[in-house]
Design a protein around this motif. Structure first.
Motif, PDB file in Angstrom:
ATOM      1  N   ALA A 200       7.199   1.927  -3.721  1.00  0.00           N
ATOM      2  CA  ALA A 200       6.301   2.327  -4.543  1.00  0.00           C
ATOM      3  C   ALA A 200       5.704   1.894  -5.625  1.00  0.00           C
ATOM      4  O   ALA A 200       5.053   2.064  -5.703  1.00  0.00           O
ATOM      5  N   ILE A 201       6.470   1.731  -7.038  1.00  0.00           N
ATOM      6  CA  ILE A 201       6.731   0.413  -7.451  1.00  0.00           C
ATOM      7  C   ILE A 201       5.641  -1.030  -8.158  1.00  0.00           C
ATOM      8  O   ILE A 201       4.942  -0.786  -7.713  1.00  0.00           O
ATOM      9  N   THR A 202       6.082  -0.909  -6.472  1.00  0.00           N
ATOM     10  CA  THR A 202       4.872  -2.234  -6.016  1.00  0.00           C
ATOM     11  C   THR A 202       3.874  -2.029  -5.589  1.00  0.00           C
ATOM     12  O   THR A 202       2.826  -2.703  -6.297  1.00  0.00           O
ATOM     13  N   PHE A 203       2.940  -0.507  -4.957  1.00  0.00           N
ATOM     14  CA  PHE A 203       2.602   0.025  -4.857  1.00  0.00           C
ATOM     15  C   PHE A 203       1.581   0.387  -6.230  1.00  0.00           C
ATOM     16  O   PHE A 203       0.421   0.182  -5.929  1.00  0.00           O
ATOM     17  N   ILE A 204       2.682   0.706  -6.698  1.00  0.00           N
ATOM     18  CA  ILE A 204       1.820   0.791  -8.056  1.00  0.00           C
ATOM     19  C   ILE A 204       1.337  -0.798  -8.689  1.00  0.00           C
ATOM     20  O   ILE A 204      -0.149  -0.117  -9.750  1.00  0.00           O
ATOM     21  N   GLU A 205       1.993  -1.214  -8.721  1.00  0.00           N
ATOM     22  CA  GLU A 205       1.446  -2.356  -9.039  1.00  0.00           C
ATOM     23  C   GLU A 205      -0.052  -2.883  -9.595  1.00  0.00           C
ATOM     24  O   GLU A 205      -1.066  -3.415  -9.672  1.00  0.00           O
ATOM     25  N   ASN A 206       0.395  -2.666  -7.833  1.00  0.00           N
ATOM     26  CA  ASN A 206      -1.374  -3.402  -6.852  1.00  0.00           C
ATOM     27  C   ASN A 206      -2.139  -2.389  -6.651  1.00  0.00           C
ATOM     28  O   ASN A 206      -3.470  -2.489  -6.823  1.00  0.00           O
ATOM     29  N   ASN A 207      -1.951  -1.674  -7.621  1.00  0.00           N
ATOM     30  CA  ASN A 207      -2.825  -0.319  -7.142  1.00  0.00           C
ATOM     31  C   ASN A 207      -3.136   0.175  -8.603  1.00  0.00           C
ATOM     32  O   ASN A 207      -3.776   1.699  -8.451  1.00  0.00           O
ATOM     33  N   LYS A 208      -3.078  -0.218  -9.573  1.00  0.00           N
ATOM     34  CA  LYS A 208      -3.192   0.700 -11.202  1.00  0.00           C
ATOM     35  C   LYS A 208      -4.524   0.687 -11.625  1.00  0.00           C
ATOM     36  O   LYS A 208      -4.614   1.256 -13.088  1.00  0.00           O
ATOM     37  N   ALA A 209      -5.971  -0.242 -11.054  1.00  0.00           N
ATOM     38  CA  ALA A 209      -6.656  -0.415 -11.751  1.00  0.00           C
ATOM     39  C   ALA A 209      -7.945   0.792 -10.972  1.00  0.00           C
ATOM     40  O   ALA A 209      -8.995   0.887 -10.780  1.00  0.00           O
ATOM     41  N   LYS A 210      -7.245   1.868 -10.086  1.00  0.00           N
ATOM     42  CA  LYS A 210      -8.344   2.947  -9.265  1.00  0.00           C
ATOM     43  C   LYS A 210      -6.815   3.776  -8.597  1.00  0.00           C
ATOM     44  O   LYS A 210      -5.304   3.537  -9.129  1.00  0.00           O
ATOM     45  N   PRO A 211      -7.588   5.232  -8.183  1.00  0.00           N
ATOM     46  CA  PRO A 211      -6.131   6.413  -8.470  1.00  0.00           C
ATOM     47  C   PRO A 211      -5.672   6.033  -6.642  1.00  0.00           C
ATOM     48  O   PRO A 211      -6.501   5.924  -5.639  1.00  0.00           O
ATOM     49  N   PHE A 212      -4.284   6.453  -7.281  1.00  0.00           N
ATOM     50  CA  PHE A 212      -3.327   6.485  -5.994  1.00  0.00           C
ATOM     51  C   PHE A 212      -2.723   7.489  -6.236  1.00  0.00           C
ATOM     52  O   PHE A 212      -2.358   8.343  -6.833  1.00  0.00           O
ATOM     53  N   PHE A 213      -2.219   7.766  -4.382  1.00  0.00           N
ATOM     54  CA  PHE A 213      -1.592   9.067  -4.122  1.00  0.00           C
ATOM     55  C   PHE A 213      -0.388   8.178  -3.452  1.00  0.00           C
ATOM     56  O   PHE A 213      -0.480   7.660  -2.617  1.00  0.00           O
ATOM     57  N   ILE A 214       1.167   8.632  -3.893  1.00  0.00           N
ATOM     58  CA  ILE A 214       2.559   8.601  -3.234  1.00  0.00           C
ATOM     59  C   ILE A 214       3.413   9.367  -2.662  1.00  0.00           C
ATOM     60  O   ILE A 214       3.721  10.248  -3.689  1.00  0.00           O
ATOM     61  N   TYR A 215       3.082   9.290  -2.363  1.00  0.00           N
ATOM     62  CA  TYR A 215       4.312  11.014  -1.056  1.00  0.00           C
ATOM     63  C   TYR A 215       5.605  10.019  -0.774  1.00  0.00           C
ATOM     64  O   TYR A 215       5.757   8.981   0.287  1.00  0.00           O
ATOM     65  N   LEU A 216       6.385  10.170  -1.454  1.00  0.00           N
ATOM     66  CA  LEU A 216       8.182   8.592  -2.158  1.00  0.00           C
ATOM     67  C   LEU A 216       8.651  10.335  -1.432  1.00  0.00           C
ATOM     68  O   LEU A 216       9.485  11.056  -1.882  1.00  0.00           O
ATOM     69  N   ALA A 217       9.330  10.418   0.377  1.00  0.00           N
ATOM     70  CA  ALA A 217      10.219  10.878   0.517  1.00  0.00           C
ATOM     71  C   ALA A 217      11.335  10.500   0.625  1.00  0.00           C
ATOM     72  O   ALA A 217      11.432   9.967   1.868  1.00  0.00           O
ATOM     73  N   PHE A 218      12.680  10.746  -0.244  1.00  0.00           N
ATOM     74  CA  PHE A 218      13.516  10.534  -0.135  1.00  0.00           C
ATOM     75  C   PHE A 218      14.469  10.811   1.052  1.00  0.00           C
ATOM     76  O   PHE A 218      13.830  11.898   1.172  1.00  0.00           O
TER      77      PHE A 218
END
Length: 472
Positions: A200-218
């Motif tokens: 999730a952290i990597t995805f945030i870093e790679n998409n920080k310039a645009k809106p993102f939606f993360i479904y983090l289902a532990f």
């Protein structure tokens, strides 16, 4: 030529501004956690400082519900924003539990392809989308997350797996393996709960310039009970499953905290909606979770099976340190996210959830839901206001006033027969709008769930079994 370049530039600028105004959305979803097993829910045993901070920063729902007391159907409702029974997704999607009389095959168990998902809707608004962790909405390729609106996936298709990497895939079904995107099986380099946070952290870093939606289902804190040795050492006064649960919960909290810290580091925390919840009540007999003061557990329709920890934060728009005491349900998350992202909820014509933001801001004063429903074959629940009717396949119906009796100890069916009759009628009217279940459970699992309900019905007995103080 110059006009074309200028027009393109204006489009880019408009998209950039729109993207900056759209909030990011992160849904932190736990698995099989107990209602009482977080600090912000009153636990003095569990160590959950990051989630406690999140709850303090946002809105904590005192009556937050899921649409089913088991994993698969609960997720089907969440993903579609509608009661899953309306499209026949009524039972657990575990092939081994399927009745031999079912006309469907195990491969058919999955979220129907004609259903639009939360990720589908968010992509329409320009969001980058990712799913990490437990899917459990169909093992077959056609149900894969990448075919249901998600751009990225790292997780497993089934309902549970080990927390440590498999040393060999021999004898391991594909839905237990960790999968990167589609068909590439890649075991984690470490403890799964930690690794999902890394993704999730990597995805945030790679998409920080645009809106993102993360479904983090532990998958934490679902069985198997597996914790890191260093986390177990944090709870020397506990033993057995309870110690393992505490250590797994600590890891869950740490993972959530790392994701939240990354948002703050990148300056994204103010305009990011973060929701934390759980897919159903804790299965006390399986993982030593505690749902007190609620009676019941995962799989049954007492409050302990369907009422869950539920928190939402959006610092830019919502005040913090607030408790909300009206019933809400995870069906509401789809329209809430969609509206916050700039979508028109009027476009969502076939859902049962509502946009919660106007209620949380005080713009709407009433209840988001006057009525709520739960159903699994012959068992069903109808909540109207603060009254709750429970129908069983093997005993008389029960009636409770949840404002006066949150533990569901005083059955009022005999005292209010007319109310019981009226609610029964309304329950039947709702059932007439549903599709037939796509698959059926074996009868022995019905008995198992009823036995579990009775076992954890009295809070005092739960405290005794878990060796907790009876008072306090």
């Amino acid at each position: 030529m110059k006009k074309g370049i200028l027009g393109l530039l204006l489009v880019v600028i408009a998209y950039s501004v729109f993207g900056q105004n759209q909030p990011n959305v992160i849904f932190l979803f736990a698995d099989d956690a107990g209602y009482a097993d977080f600090g912000f829910q009153g636990s003095k045993i569990m160590k959950t400082p990051n989630l406690d901070k999140l709850a303090h920063r946002g809105v904590r729902f005192l009556e937050g519900y899921v649409s089913d007391a088991t994993c698969g159907p609960s997720r089907a409702g969440l993903m579609t924003g509608k009661y899953q029974q309306r499209f026949g997704y009524e039972e657990i999607n575990v092939p081994g539990y399927m009745s031999e009389n079912s006309k469907y095959l195990a491969d058919d168990m999955g979220l129907p392809l004609d259903q639009v998902t939360m990720a589908d809707y968010m992509k329409k608004l320009g969001y980058a989308t990712a799913a990490y962790g437990k899917w459990h909405l169909g093992d077959a390729d056609r149900f894969h997350p990448l075919k249901r609106g998600f751009d990225e996936f790292y997780g497993f298709r089934g309902g549970a797996r080990d927390y440590f990497p498999y040393k060999s895939f021999e004898g391991i079904h594909h839905d237990y393996k960790m999968e990167r995107n589609f068909g590439h099986y890649e075991e984690p380099n470490g403890y799964v709960t930690d690794v999902l946070a890394d993704e999730a952290i990597t995805f945030i870093e790679n998409n920080k310039a645009k809106p993102f939606f993360i479904y983090l289902a532990f998958n934490a804190v679902h069985t198997p009970m597996q914790a890191k040795p260093e986390d177990l050492k944090q709870f020397p006064n506990l033993t057995g499953k309870r110690q393992e649960l505490a250590a797994m919960t600590l890891a869950l909290d740490r993972a959530c905290g790392r994701v939240l810290d990354k948002l703050k580091e990148l300056g994204l925390d103010e305009n990011t909606i973060v929701v934390f919840s759980n897919d159903n009540g804790g299965p006390t007999d399986k993982n030593a979770s505690i749902n007190l003061p609620l009676s019941g557990t995962k799989s049954n329709f007492l409050e302990g099976g369907i009422r869950v920890p539920f928190v939402i934060t959006w610092p830019k728009e919502l005040k913090g340190n607030i408790t909300y005491d009206k019933p809400v349900i995870t069906l509401d998350l789809l329209p809430t996210f969609y509206a916050a992202g700039g979508g028109d909820v009027a476009d969502l014509k076939d859902i049962d959830g509502v946009n919660l933001i106007p209620y949380l801001k005080g713009e709407h004063k009433g209840r988001p839901h006057e009525t709520l429903h739960w159903k699994k074959e012959n068992r069903a629940v109808y909540r109207e206001g603060d009254w709750k009717l429970i129908r069983f396949p093997d005993r008389p119906a029960e009636l409770y006033n949840l404002t006066q009796d949150i533990t569901e100890q005083e059955d009022l069916a005999g005292k209010y027969p007319e109310r019981l009759k009226d609610m029964y009628k309304k329950m039947f009217e709702w059932e007439l709008t549903l599709e037939r279940p796509m698959w059926m459970l074996k009868r022995d699992f019905e008995k198992y769930d009823i036995d579990r309900m009775d076992r954890y019905r009295t809070p005092e007995l739960v405290k005794k079994e878990m060796m907790l103080p009876i008072k306090g």
